[in-house]
Design an enzyme around this catalytic site. Structure first.
Site, PDB file in Angstrom:
ATOM      1  CB  VAL A  45     -20.813  38.779  26.594  1.00  0.00           C
ATOM      2  CG1 VAL A  45     -21.284  40.042  26.471  1.00  0.00           C
ATOM      3  CG2 VAL A  45     -19.657  38.378  25.615  1.00  0.00           C
ATOM      4  CG  HIS A  46     -20.143  39.345  32.865  1.00  0.00           C
ATOM      5  ND1 HIS A  46     -19.481  40.396  33.621  1.00  0.00           N
ATOM      6  CD2 HIS A  46     -19.142  38.428  32.224  1.00  0.00           C
ATOM      7  CE1 HIS A  46     -18.482  40.251  33.726  1.00  0.00           C
ATOM      8  NE2 HIS A  46     -17.996  39.240  32.825  1.00  0.00           N
ATOM      9  N   GLY A  47     -21.991  42.469  32.351  1.00  0.00           N
ATOM     10  CA  GLY A  47     -21.882  43.731  32.598  1.00  0.00           C
ATOM     11  C   GLY A  47     -20.495  44.347  32.238  1.00  0.00           C
ATOM     12  CB  ALA A  52     -21.659  43.883  27.758  1.00  0.00           C
TER      13      ALA A  52
END
Length: 161
Positions: free
Chosen positions: A9-11, A14
């Site tokens: 989960v990252h930019g 997310a």
């Protein structure tokens, strides 16, 4: 949708994918992340306000993925490798698509061949992706929703070159 992204989960996941798909749950299926409270807390902090994030090991994921109450939610499952993606599709009630994002750059596996700047695969990775496709599930490479898609057949032909 199941997304393979070694960063979990990252930019992109997310903000971009979760909003594009309109999900209200993000399930991270990864034994290592589930066993590490610091990584679990970090992943939860990266999650959007619009979706609850749950980090599960394979055993707990198998139970939750078959819970009929999950049908009441729009769910994005995130894994960090093709093996975990294969586990999910073999143990979930319903998966339409496996989306491949960034994979193969972090783990310096010399057997992986460069498909493009963000995707490196070895023979086992290809075997796992083919097994997923053999179940009738679409497998595509796509970093973000507004980018073009590359089918598994195209990925395999690129890997062969």
């Amino acid at each position: 949708m199941v997304r393979i992204d070694e960063r979990l989960v990252h930019g992109q996941v997310a903000l971009v994918w979760s909003r594009n798909l309109g999900v209200d749950r993000i399930l991270v299926v990864n034994d290592k992340a589930a066993a590490d409270p610091v990584q679990t807390a970090t992943l939860k902090m990266a999650a959007p306000d619009t979706a609850k994030l749950i980090v599960l090991d394979r055993s707990k994921a198998k139970t939750l993925l078959n819970d009929p109450r999950l049908n009441d939610f729009k769910v994005l499952v995130v894994v960090n490798n093709p093996s975990d993606a294969r586990f999910v599709v073999e143990n979930a009630n319903h998966v339409d698509l496996v989306n491949i994002g960034n994979f193969g750059k972090v783990d310096k596996d010399a057997t992986r061949k460069r498909i493009n700047d963000n995707l490196l695969l070895n023979d086992q990775d290809i075997a796992d992706l083919k097994a997923i496709a053999a179940k009738g599930i679409k497998v595509e490479y796509q970093l973000v929703p507004d980018q073009g898609k590359t089918s598994l057949d195209q990925i395999i032909s690129q890997e062969a070159n």
